[in-house]
Design a protein around this motif. Structure first.
Motif, PDB file in Angstrom:
ATOM      1  N   ASN A 432       0.958  -1.325  -0.118  1.00  0.00           N
ATOM      2  CA  ASN A 432      -0.464  -0.101   0.016  1.00  0.00           C
ATOM      3  C   ASN A 432       0.515   1.907   0.151  1.00  0.00           C
ATOM      4  OD1 ASN A 432      -3.143  -1.142   0.388  1.00  0.00           O
ATOM      5  ND2 ASN A 432      -2.110  -1.890   2.042  1.00  0.00           N
ATOM      6  N   THR A 433       0.494   2.487  -0.271  1.00  0.00           N
ATOM      7  CA  THR A 433       0.972   3.832  -0.631  1.00  0.00           C
ATOM      8  C   THR A 433       1.420   3.709   0.538  1.00  0.00           C
ATOM      9  OG1 THR A 433      -0.634   4.198  -1.749  1.00  0.00           O
ATOM     10  CG2 THR A 433       0.470   6.478  -0.994  1.00  0.00           C
ATOM     11  N   GLU A 440       7.361  -0.351  -4.195  1.00  0.00           N
ATOM     12  CA  GLU A 440       6.440   0.368  -3.535  1.00  0.00           C
ATOM     13  C   GLU A 440       8.254   2.118  -2.870  1.00  0.00           C
ATOM     14  OE1 GLU A 440       4.106   3.947  -1.927  1.00  0.00           O
ATOM     15  OE2 GLU A 440       4.033   2.029  -3.463  1.00  0.00           O
ATOM     16  N   ARG A 443       9.175   3.138  -5.964  1.00  0.00           N
ATOM     17  CA  ARG A 443       8.357   4.339  -6.437  1.00  0.00           C
ATOM     18  C   ARG A 443       8.931   5.554  -5.641  1.00  0.00           C
ATOM     19  NH1 ARG A 443       4.628   7.938  -4.808  1.00  0.00           N
ATOM     20  NH2 ARG A 443       4.604   6.345  -2.159  1.00  0.00           N
ATOM     21  N   MET A 444       8.628   5.552  -3.805  1.00  0.00           N
ATOM     22  CA  MET A 444       8.719   7.036  -2.766  1.00  0.00           C
ATOM     23  C   MET A 444      10.680   7.508  -3.057  1.00  0.00           C
ATOM     24  SD  MET A 444       6.756   5.730   0.484  1.00  0.00           S
ATOM     25  CE  MET A 444       8.029   3.892   0.715  1.00  0.00           C
TER      26      MET A 444
END
Length: 486
Positions: A432-433, A440, A443-444
């Motif tokens: 999840n975000t 993830e 991505r961050m």
């Protein structure tokens, strides 16, 4: 010799008590810039003749290159005395239309502006170090803690990114404070402006400020810009102290998660086996010193009536010390991070301790059997209390007692149990975000690198504006240089 007039004789002890010369060395360059800007404005307004202005500028140049300053209880008196010694009594015209009150407020803001630009560049370097490390460790499984107890598995990248995001907020607070620091109080005089027809907007432009502290009383008596910076420094140091504490704990034999480079550690004077995390310990301690400076400054300013009061002289030393401590701590911890060695096997091995996968086991029971989470929580809690790795038969027995059915009969298998107890599998599920799943976190990290580029661009623009204003100011008023037309 110019000196503030006194009502009677004054002893050397009192002069020393009143003096700010030691602290004023921080604002010498800023004072000379302020003198030049004010003098150029006076010349443009016809308040000082061009020939005299050029003589005073030459004297200021000599001071900049090392001309010894004479006596004076502060740097402003000393500079003016040196100018008068070189130019004669007419040199005192450089002080036309201003007071030491607006002069010192301007100098502090100029010097502080420079310090903030340096600190923001160092914060960006610190964040880059964290992002580089995070990029290397998206797959490195480590234990996560709450209450300093094993809680759930995560990744080293996820952990480092948490520190990076805190540092981004520290940078944002400094950026926001910078806007209020970079305002010109020059021209406010003692507090009630001046009868001379000066041009405050012109000196604001010459010094590269972004606007005026308009009300002349507010301009000379406010130090909330210092309080704001000290508050931002205190928060930044608290965040740095949390990182320092982890470096200290994680390098201990009880944790054994990392080893600091010898450059950032020391040995005991008596115990040859010791490797002490001295730099991290001092970083942790200096956060307290910066917080103390904030409290001292707040206490000095809290009940001062308008407008200027000599108490304010005691605020700025707290500012300079705190800036020195914060800037050095940012640099030192960046160095600690870039040179340390993580014991990755030990970290991954530790990630499963304390039944840290219990939350995922409860979540798996909910997803597969459909039981309420609170029921699953009770089942897993009972299993954890019995110690050791739970078996499926044990889960069935506890489930029968609590839920009235065996989990294996509801579709929960040995493979489901194995997957739920695997730390790496736990992490992978948390996509999840903001979660620790490698994709993830990747991505961050990519987004943070884009933010770094934007921040560096903004910082470069601010640096260009400040340096450009200083260069233009230093060239103004010289023969052959076109004067401002306004």
């Amino acid at each position: 010799m110019f000196r503030e007039q006194r009502l009677g004789e004054i002893s050397e002890e009192i002069l020393d008590y009143l003096s700010s010369r030691r602290a004023d060395q921080r604002i010498l360059h800023a004072d000379l810039l302020t003198d030049r800007a004010h003098l150029l404005m006076l010349k443009e307004r016809g308040l000082v003749a061009e020939e005299l202005s050029n003589k005073i500028l030459s004297a200021l140049d000599e001071i900049e290159t090392g001309l010894p300053l004479g006596e004076g209880e502060d740097i402003h008196e000393a500079i003016e005395a040196a100018v008068i010694a070189r130019v004669g009594p007419e040199g005192g015209r450089m002080h036309t239309g201003r007071s030491r009150n607006d002069e010192v407020a301007t100098c502090i803001r100029l010097a502080l502006r420079e310090e903030l630009l340096g600190l923001m560049a160092e914060e960006l370097s610190f964040i880059r170090t964290l992002l580089c490390l995070a990029g290397e460790h998206k797959e490195s499984i480590i234990p996560g803690f709450t209450h300093t107890q094993h809680a759930q598995p995560t990744t080293l990248a996820h952990h480092l990114l948490a520190h990076a995001d805190a540092a981004f907020r520290d940078l944002a607070r400094l950026k926001d404070a910078y806007k209020r620091v970079n305002q010109s109080p020059l021209g406010a005089a003692a507090f009630a402006s001046t009868g001379f027809q000066i041009d405050r907007a012109r000196t604001c432009e010459l010094l590269g400020f972004e606007g005026l502290v308009e009300n002349s009383m507010d301009a000379v008596s406010s130090r909330d810009f210092i309080l704001e910076v000290l508050a931002a420094l205190s928060i930044a140091m608290v965040n740095l102290s949390r990182l320092a504490e982890e470096l200290i704990l994680w390098s201990s034999s009880e944790f054994g998660y990392l080893e600091l480079d010898n450059l950032y550690a020391s040995t005991s004077s008596i115990m040859p086996q010791k490797k002490n995390p001295d730099t991290a310990e001092l970083a942790r301690a200096r956060s307290g010193s910066v917080i103390g400076s904030l409290m001292a400054a707040l206490s000095i300013c809290k009940a001062l009536p308008m407008s200027y009061n000599r108490d304010l002289q005691e605020v700025t030393p707290h500012l300079w010390r705190s800036l020195d401590w914060t800037r050095s701590t940012v640099r030192i911890l960046a160095g600690c991070l870039s040179t340390l060695h993580f014991h990755l096997e030990r970290l991954e091995e530790s990630s499963a301790l304390g039944f840290s996968t219990a939350t995922e086991l409860a979540d798996s029971l909910v997803r597969i059997t459909g039981m309420p989470f609170r029921t699953a929580h009770s089942i897993v809690g009972r299993a954890a209390a019995s110690g050791g790795r739970p078996e499926l038969s044990q889960m069935d027995s506890i489930s029968l007692e609590i839920a009235g059915f065996a989990v294996s009969e509801a579709g929960f298998s040995e493979e489901d149990l194995r997957r739920a107890l695997d730390p790496r599998g736990n992490v992978a599920l948390r996509a999840n975000t903001g979660g620790p799943a490698p994709e993830e976190v990747g991505r961050m990290i990519a987004e943070r690198w884009a933010s770094i580029a934007a921040e560096e661009s903004l910082l470069g623009e601010r640096r260009k504006r400040v340096d450009g204003a200083a260069e233009a100011l230093l060239s103004q008023g010289r023969p052959g240089v076109k004067e401002h037309e306004g």
